[in-house]
Structure formats: structure tokens, C-alpha cells
Design an enzyme around this catalytic site. Structure first.
Site, PDB file in Angstrom:
ATOM      1  N   CYS A 119       0.869  -1.169   0.000  1.00 36.62           N
ATOM      2  CA  CYS A 119       0.000   0.000   0.000  1.00 36.62           C
ATOM      3  C   CYS A 119       0.908   1.221   0.000  1.00 36.62           C
ATOM      4  CB  CYS A 119      -0.906  -0.011   1.229  1.00 36.62           C
ATOM      5  SG  CYS A 119      -2.189   1.268   1.205  1.00 36.62           S
ATOM      6  N   CYS A 121       0.138   4.186   1.536  1.00 34.00           N
ATOM      7  CA  CYS A 121      -0.231   5.168   2.560  1.00 34.00           C
ATOM      8  C   CYS A 121       0.962   5.625   3.389  1.00 34.00           C
ATOM      9  CB  CYS A 121      -1.328   4.606   3.454  1.00 34.00           C
ATOM     10  SG  CYS A 121      -0.917   3.067   4.293  1.00 34.00           S
ATOM     11  N   LYS A 196     -12.237  -4.723   2.557  1.00 31.69           N
ATOM     12  CA  LYS A 196     -11.680  -3.828   3.575  1.00 31.69           C
ATOM     13  C   LYS A 196     -12.586  -2.611   3.687  1.00 31.69           C
ATOM     14  CE  LYS A 196      -7.498  -1.191   4.728  1.00 31.69           C
ATOM     15  NZ  LYS A 196      -6.120  -0.859   4.288  1.00 31.69           N
ATOM     16  N   ARG A 206      -2.825   3.139  12.566  1.00 30.45           N
ATOM     17  CA  ARG A 206      -2.381   4.325  11.815  1.00 30.45           C
ATOM     18  C   ARG A 206      -1.284   5.073  12.550  1.00 30.45           C
ATOM     19  NH1 ARG A 206      -8.175   6.332   9.156  1.00 30.45           N
ATOM     20  NH2 ARG A 206      -8.346   4.531   7.758  1.00 30.45           N
ATOM     21  N   ARG A 222     -10.840   7.828   3.771  1.00 32.50           N
ATOM     22  CA  ARG A 222     -10.651   6.830   2.715  1.00 32.50           C
ATOM     23  C   ARG A 222     -11.963   6.235   2.230  1.00 32.50           C
ATOM     24  NH1 ARG A 222      -5.493   4.443   6.053  1.00 32.50           N
ATOM     25  NH2 ARG A 222      -4.009   5.992   5.295  1.00 32.50           N
ATOM     26  N   LYS A 253     -11.599  -7.283   6.529  1.00 32.59           N
ATOM     27  CA  LYS A 253     -11.001  -6.384   7.511  1.00 32.59           C
ATOM     28  C   LYS A 253     -11.937  -5.193   7.720  1.00 32.59           C
ATOM     29  CE  LYS A 253      -6.940  -3.452   8.373  1.00 32.59           C
ATOM     30  NZ  LYS A 253      -5.650  -2.952   7.860  1.00 32.59           N
ATOM     31  N   TYR A 318      -2.763  -9.262  16.594  1.00 30.33           N
ATOM     32  CA  TYR A 318      -1.610  -8.713  17.290  1.00 30.33           C
ATOM     33  C   TYR A 318      -1.179  -9.580  18.463  1.00 30.33           C
ATOM     34  CZ  TYR A 318      -2.561  -4.727  14.359  1.00 30.33           C
ATOM     35  OH  TYR A 318      -2.761  -3.924  13.250  1.00 30.33           O
TER      36      TYR A 318
END
Length: 333
Positions: A119, A121, A196, A206, A222, A253, A318
């Protein structure tokens, strides 16, 4: 003589750990999980990610040590997010990302499976997932997919086992698959973020990836390219498209707030699905646990089982680095 009553069939099958194990429909294994990793070129020392206990933004030096520690805990599958120091608008330098992939694969080889998030970003000053037009109010689709294909090639050349495009540009799976094949990377897996959603649950991520869109722009979020959470049909249409364009694995997601979507997609499309238990979802559990309102390990375990029950074969979480220990305690193995 006792009154006629329905037999306690349902409770009998809950009566002991043995019978609960025998009748369980869903099982979770740490081997089905992918651990996200963050690495930043701007850092001199690793730093904790707010809200995500045990998750860090690593440096090039600390990243291999984190992977080594994770492997001791049974983790062998990783999803790498890299944030370069240099930001650009059109021409992107992926040397930092490539160097991290190459270093990890050189040190750990086939003992790990490494997916690279693809990506733009973290590479743009504006924080959007593609190239903007001159008015800075629209993401250009063809220019962005071409740039993403270049990024995917850089990752494959560095040794990534899997390319994971998360940008949500139309047609990028077909463009990337064709580019990989032209470069003789036919065996490189494509894991598409095919469903997503534009979600409020990405906050800690982020921060970790330094990828929040610039709020000074007209295009402040977005929502023009990530999915509207009111439209499950869009998720099905785009997942079918990505499957047809050559994706090997599809993804939903966020996971927890979209289990209905996950169930629909896994029923309709005969490809393996990953589900991303995203940072905001994870952080809610950790925040409640910090207040003494619940047990974090138990809540994550329950959530993983819900995700599997909805049809995911792969869980991106995570807490993958804690899964083996927690599952052993749950299952007694």
C-alpha cells in the site's frame, strides 16, 4: 411418575471438558495465525504502539530480534508493515521495505513465512493509499495500480513469500498478478484485502504505520475507495472480482464487526479467507482488561473462536505471539 419433560440432551453434552472437546465444531491453532510487524526508518529505538500491549514499532536492528522472540513462542507467519523516512507523491522508493524483507529472509529463511503489506499510505506525505490528482481530492486508480505493482515486484525480488495489497484500488490484483508473472514470480502468493471497510477501528494501526490521512486535504478520509460498512454486497462483488483476477487468499477487515460478511463470503467463494482482527478491536479488549472488567486472554481466545466459526481459516492478530501459551492453557495441551 415424573412429568413428561424434554430430555436434558443439550446440557449432557456440556457436562465435562472431555465431551466438550469431543463435540466442539471449531478449533483454533496458533499455526493458523499471522503476527503483524511494524518497522520504521525514522526510529532510533523501538517504541510501543498505544493500545496494543506487546506490540512495537521496530527499528531495522530490533526487528530481527522481535521475530526471533516470536519464533520461540511458536509464531512462524508474519505480515510486515514498513514506514520509510522519505515520502513522495508519484515516484516511490521501496528500498527500506525491500531491505527489511531481504534481511529477515536471509536470517530465517524458510523457517518463516513472510507476507509484505503493499500500500502507498506510509510512502505518501498525504497518507492516502494511492496517487492523488492535481486537485488533491481524488485517488487516481490506473496510476496507483501501476505504482502498487512496482512495489509488489520490489517485495517479491527481496524474497517475500506473499504480497498483500491493502490499498483497495479497483483491478489492482489483476495488475499485480500479471506483473509478478512477467517477472517469473508465479509462485508468489497474493493475499488480497478484498473486503476492507472504511472503519473507525484502525486508530492504533495508523499511529504505528504513520499513515493517517492529512486532515487539511479535501479528501480527508478513505471512504471513496474503502468499503461502506452499510454495503455487504460490495464485499461479495469485490471478493469475487479479486478471486477472478488471481488472488490466492481473500480477506475481510475488520474481522469482529464484520463476521456476517465473513460468513457470507466464505459460504459463497471457495478460496481460503483471512480475517484481520484489527487494532481498534484488539485495543478495546485491552482497555477493558486494564479497567479490571474482563480477562484479556480469555476475551481474545473467545474472539478468535468466533472468527473461525464465521469461516476464516487464517486470523491476523496482534496477539499471535501469545496464542500458543493461551491455547495450551485452554485446551490443556
Amino acid at each position: 411418575m415424573p412429568d413428561h419433560q424434554a430430555p436434558l440432551t443439550h446440557r449432557r453434552l456440556r457436562g465435562s471438558p472431555h465431551v466438550r472437546e469431543l463435540t466442539a465444531e471449531v478449533h483454533v491453532s496458533h499455526r493458523q495465525m499471522i503476527q503483524p510487524l511494524f518497522v520504521s526508518e525514522n526510529l532510533r529505538a523501538r517504541e510501543a504502539v498505544p493500545g496494543l500491549n506487546g506490540t512495537y514499532r521496530d527499528t531495522s536492528e530490533t526487528l530481527p530480534r522481535q521475530v526471533e522472540e516470536d519464533m520461540k513462542n511458536g509464531v512462524t507467519k508474519f505480515l510486515l508493515f514498513a514506514s520509510p523516512a522519505a515520502k513522495a507523491a508519484h515516484e516511490f522508493n521501496h528500498s527500506f521495505l525491500s531491505a527489511q524483507i531481504a534481511a529477515l529472509k536471509k536470517q530465517f529463511g524458510d523457517d518463516i513465512w513472510l507476507a509484505a503489506d503493499v500500500c502507498l499510505c506510509a510512502s505518501t506525505a498525504h497518507g492516502h493509499c494511492g496517487i492523488l490528482n492535481d486537485a488533491m481530492d481524488h485517488v487516481l486508480n490506473p496510476a496507483s495500480t501501476a505504482a502498487l505493482a512496482d512495489m509488489a515486484i520490489a517485495c517479491a525480488e527481496a524474497g517475500a513469500d506473499c504480497i498483500a495489497p491493502s490499498d483497495m484500488m479497483d483491478g489492482r490484483i489483476g495488475v499485480i498478478r500479471a506483473a509478478l508473472n512477467r517477472k517469473d514470480f508465479e509462485q508468489t502468493i497474493l493475499m488480497s484485502y478484498s473486503a476492507k471497510f472504511a472503519s473507525a477501528f484502525y486508530g492504533p494501526f495508523r499511529i504505528a504505520q504513520d499513515s493517517t490521512p492529512d486532515n487539511k486535504l479535501k479528501l480527508q478520509d478513505r471512504k471513496t475507495y474503502q468499503m461502506d460498512f452499510r454495503r455487504a454486497d460490495d464485499a461479495l462483488a469485490c471478493s469475487l472480482r479479486d478471486a477472478a483476477e488471481g488472488a490466492d487468499i481473500l480477506m475481510v477487515k475488520p474481522a469482529v464487526h464484520y463476521l456476517d460478511v465473513l460468513k457470507t463470503l466464505t459460504d459463497e467463494i471457495p478460496l481460503p479467507f483471512a480475517a484481520y482482527y484489527v487494532s481498534g478491536e484488539h485495543a478495546m479488549v485491552e482497555a477493558a482488561a486494564a479497567q479490571g472488567l474482563l480477562d484479556a486472554a480469555a476475551a481474545h481466545l473467545e474472539t478468535w473462536h468466533a472468527i473461525r466459526r464465521a469461516g476464516a481459516r487464517i486470523i491476523i492478530t496482534y496477539a499471535a505471539r501469545y496464542a500458543r501459551a493461551w491455547l495450551r492453557e485452554l485446551y490443556g495441551e
